[in-house]
Design a protein around this motif. Structure first.
Motif, short mmCIF file in Angstrom:
data_model
loop_
_atom_site.label_atom_id
_atom_site.label_comp_id
_atom_site.label_asym_id
_atom_site.label_seq_id
_atom_site.Cartn_x
_atom_site.Cartn_y
_atom_site.Cartn_z
N LEU A 142 0.84 -1.21 0.00
CA LEU A 142 0.00 0.00 0.00
C LEU A 142 0.87 1.25 0.00
O LEU A 142 0.59 2.20 -0.75
N ALA A 143 1.92 1.25 0.81
CA ALA A 143 2.83 2.41 0.84
C ALA A 143 3.49 2.60 -0.52
O ALA A 143 3.59 3.74 -1.02
N GLY A 144 3.94 1.51 -1.13
CA GLY A 144 4.54 1.59 -2.46
C GLY A 144 3.56 2.09 -3.50
O GLY A 144 3.90 2.91 -4.36
N PHE A 145 2.32 1.61 -3.41
CA PHE A 145 1.26 2.05 -4.33
C PHE A 145 1.04 3.55 -4.23
O PHE A 145 0.95 4.26 -5.25
N LEU A 146 0.96 4.09 -3.02
CA LEU A 146 0.71 5.53 -2.83
C LEU A 146 1.86 6.38 -3.36
O LEU A 146 1.64 7.40 -4.04
N LEU A 147 3.09 5.97 -3.08
CA LEU A 147 4.25 6.73 -3.54
C LEU A 147 4.39 6.67 -5.07
O LEU A 147 4.66 7.70 -5.71
N PHE A 148 4.20 5.50 -5.65
CA PHE A 148 4.26 5.37 -7.11
C PHE A 148 3.16 6.18 -7.77
O PHE A 148 3.39 6.86 -8.78
N THR A 149 1.94 6.10 -7.22
CA THR A 149 0.82 6.85 -7.80
C THR A 149 1.10 8.34 -7.79
O THR A 149 0.84 9.05 -8.77
N PHE A 150 1.63 8.82 -6.66
CA PHE A 150 1.96 10.25 -6.55
C PHE A 150 2.97 10.65 -7.63
O PHE A 150 2.78 11.65 -8.32
N ARG A 151 4.01 9.85 -7.79
CA ARG A 151 5.04 10.20 -8.77
C ARG A 151 4.55 10.06 -10.21
O ARG A 151 4.78 10.94 -11.04
N PHE A 152 3.86 8.97 -10.50
CA PHE A 152 3.40 8.73 -11.87
C PHE A 152 2.30 9.71 -12.29
O PHE A 152 2.08 9.93 -13.49
N SER A 153 1.60 10.30 -11.31
CA SER A 153 0.51 11.24 -11.63
C SER A 153 1.03 12.51 -12.32
O SER A 153 0.26 13.23 -12.95
N PHE A 154 2.33 12.78 -12.21
CA PHE A 154 2.91 13.93 -12.91
C PHE A 154 3.12 13.62 -14.40
O PHE A 154 3.31 14.54 -15.19
N ASP A 155 3.10 12.34 -14.76
CA ASP A 155 3.39 11.94 -16.14
C ASP A 155 2.19 11.37 -16.88
O ASP A 155 2.26 11.16 -18.10
N MET A 156 1.10 11.08 -16.17
CA MET A 156 -0.07 10.43 -16.78
C MET A 156 -1.32 10.76 -15.98
O MET A 156 -1.21 11.25 -14.85
N PRO A 157 -2.52 10.52 -16.53
CA PRO A 157 -3.75 10.77 -15.78
C PRO A 157 -3.78 10.00 -14.47
O PRO A 157 -3.16 8.93 -14.35
N GLY A 159 -5.99 8.17 -12.85
CA GLY A 159 -6.48 6.79 -12.88
C GLY A 159 -5.43 5.83 -13.40
O GLY A 159 -5.20 4.75 -12.83
N LYS A 160 -4.76 6.22 -14.48
CA LYS A 160 -3.71 5.39 -15.05
C LYS A 160 -2.52 5.30 -14.09
O LYS A 160 -1.92 4.23 -13.92
N ALA A 161 -2.20 6.43 -13.44
CA ALA A 161 -1.10 6.45 -12.48
C ALA A 161 -1.38 5.51 -11.31
O ALA A 161 -0.47 4.81 -10.83
N ALA A 162 -2.65 5.47 -10.87
CA ALA A 162 -3.02 4.58 -9.76
C ALA A 162 -2.85 3.11 -10.17
O ALA A 162 -2.33 2.30 -9.39
N PHE A 163 -3.27 2.77 -11.39
CA PHE A 163 -3.12 1.38 -11.84
C PHE A 163 -1.65 1.02 -12.00
O PHE A 163 -1.23 -0.06 -11.58
N PHE A 164 -0.88 1.93 -12.58
CA PHE A 164 0.57 1.70 -12.72
C PHE A 164 1.21 1.56 -11.34
O PHE A 164 2.10 0.72 -11.13
N GLY A 165 0.76 2.39 -10.39
CA GLY A 165 1.31 2.32 -9.04
C GLY A 165 1.01 1.00 -8.37
O GLY A 165 1.90 0.39 -7.75
N ALA A 166 -0.22 0.52 -8.50
CA ALA A 166 -0.60 -0.76 -7.91
C ALA A 166 0.15 -1.92 -8.55
O ALA A 166 0.69 -2.79 -7.86
N PHE A 167 0.22 -1.92 -9.87
CA PHE A 167 0.88 -3.03 -10.58
C PHE A 167 2.35 -3.13 -10.19
O PHE A 167 2.84 -4.22 -9.86
#
Length: 448
Positions: A142-157, A159-167
């Motif tokens: 969960l911690a990894g998902f939140l940090l990845f989602t935060f970072r990826f959200s600067f590069d993509m929408p 929703g997509k950032a959240a899925f990329f973060g979870a994966f």
């Protein structure tokens, strides 16, 4: 050889049940991944490729024959995430979660299987350990998902950032090595990014330390002590990461295709990431096809050693390697005992470490020789891929997608053996052994 035990399921040993469980998950995963809905184009994936992908995902390896990010649909990628989790935590751990949710009592037989799957020496506290494993694992993911989602959200929408973060959080914590950035790029786009590097490396290290060590670390404030196992794992893990980063930094410093083109910050991040990822993670921030041969060979050594017992990783394990190093040092010093942190190691542990190492080395050598015979590829590439498969690492120098069907089958068997461990596989497939009723007289031979 008597194969009657195959049909007598009730009397199966824990290793046989674990091997069978993983095999069933792989076959089910292959069937689902071969269905049209799992691909982005709606076409069926060739069953051999589906079986290879399911094996790689369940054995948390990361070697792929099709690009995960572009070939599979969102549904197919979710199926892969489920396989990561089942393969990384173990199907018995997940089955225990279901049993705990429904408040079903865990039987003695199930506790024995859990003991074997978690590589524990005792059943004492095994259910409590499983609870901690599930809690820690989901919390870290969960911690990894939140940090990845935060970072990826600067590069993509978002929703997509959240899925990329979870994966990628699930993939990296379980040391699966799969990515969905496309074109086999893994995390190379973020080679100098602090957030992605710190998050990814933390997930890999926590996943590779082993659940017993994680439990010890998180309870250190209360107990104020670590077990001998945790001390050995942490010491060897830190040593391998430090030496690995230094060696890679030296070997690749002037290589314009890897570290040579990066600034000092990028060089340091990349050196540490590439030192950590051979611990069976499989993600990469540098192009492994561009590494120098010395670096490739050094990475093979790190992959063979692998992660730690009771973790999501493979290899011969850090504790096994530590015992071997300790045996060498003790022999050179003329000492009879191997001592770590003022504790003497039992001789049966040393014999087990030697057995695991020889079986593992034999497997890698045989697989490499067979692949070198049937595949027209450079030897170092074949050795790298074979070791990556055995160590369930998933790093590749571009050979796997080019393998023949026979080559893919060989790599599949290697991944399966690497995830379960050669010794567990030998126990599972063997007819069982009877206790010796007598001992032979001691003999002496010349050594060296």
């Amino acid at each position: 050889m008597n194969f009657a035990w195959i049909w007598n399921v009730k009397n199966w040993s824990p290793p046989r049940i674990i091997v069978s469980g993983f095999a069933i998950i792989i076959l089910l995963g292959a069937f689902v991944l071969s269905l049209p809905f799992a691909s982005a184009t709606g076409e069926r994936l060739d069953f051999i490729d589906a079986l290879f992908t399911a094996t790689s995902a369940t054995c948390v390896t990361g070697l792929v024959v099709v690009d995960t990010g572009t070939y599979f649909s969102t549904a197919g990628q979710i199926v892969l995430m489920v396989l990561f989790q089942l393969g990384g935590l173990g199907f018995m751990t997940m089955a225990t979660l279901v049993a705990l949710v429904f408040r079903r009592k865990i039987s003695l037989r199930e506790r024995l299987i859990l003991q074997e799957s978690m590589n524990q020496t005792s059943m004492e506290g095994i259910v409590k350990l499983i609870r901690r494993v599930l809690y820690y694992s989901l919390s870290i993911e969960l911690a990894g998902f939140l940090l990845f989602t935060f970072r990826f959200s600067f590069d993509m929408p978002l929703g997509k950032a959240a899925f990329f973060g979870a994966f990628h959080a699930v993939s990296l914590f379980n040391n699966a090595g799969f990515d969905i950035f496309g074109e086999y790029r893994s995390l190379m786009l973020y080679v100098s990014d602090p957030i992605v590097n710190i998050t990814a490396m933390s997930l890999i290290v926590f996943g590779g330390l082993g659940f017993v060590v994680m439990s010890d670390l998180l309870e250190y404030r209360r107990k104020r002590k670590l077990s001998l196992h945790s001390k050995v794992v942490l010491a060897m893990t830190g040593t391998l990461i430090g030496i690995g980063a230094l060696v890679l930094f030296i070997f690749e410093f002037t290589n314009p295709l890897t570290l040579g083109s990066l600034d000092w910050g990028g060089k340091i991040w990349a050196s540490f990431f590439q030192a950590i990822t051979p611990r069976t993670a499989g993600a990469n921030t540098l192009d492994y096809t561009a590494l120098r041969q010395a670096t490739v060979f050094f990475t093979i050594i790190l992959m063979f050693i692998g992660a730690s017992p009771g973790s999501t990783g493979g290899g011969i394990k850090t504790t096994t390697f530590t015992l071997l190093v300790g045996a060498v040092i003790s022999m050179i010093r003329g000492r009879e005992d191997i001592v770590f942190f003022r504790y003497r190691m039992a001789k049966e542990r040393i014999f087990k470490a030697l057995t695991i190492t020889i079986l593992s080395l034999t497997l890698v050598v045989v697989v490499t020789m067979v692949l070198a015979t049937i595949e027209d590829q450079p030897f170092l590439k074949i050795l790298f891929e074979a070791t990556s498969a055995f160590g369930t690492v998933g790093l590749s120098v571009g050979l796997t997608p080019e393998l023949s069907h026979v080559g893919k089958m060989i790599i599949m068997v290697t991944m399966f053996a690497g995830r379960l461990g050669p010794l567990t596989l030998a126990y599972a497939l063997g007819p069982g052994t009877d206790k010796e009723l007598y001992r032979h007289p001691e003999g002496k031979i010349t050594i060296g």
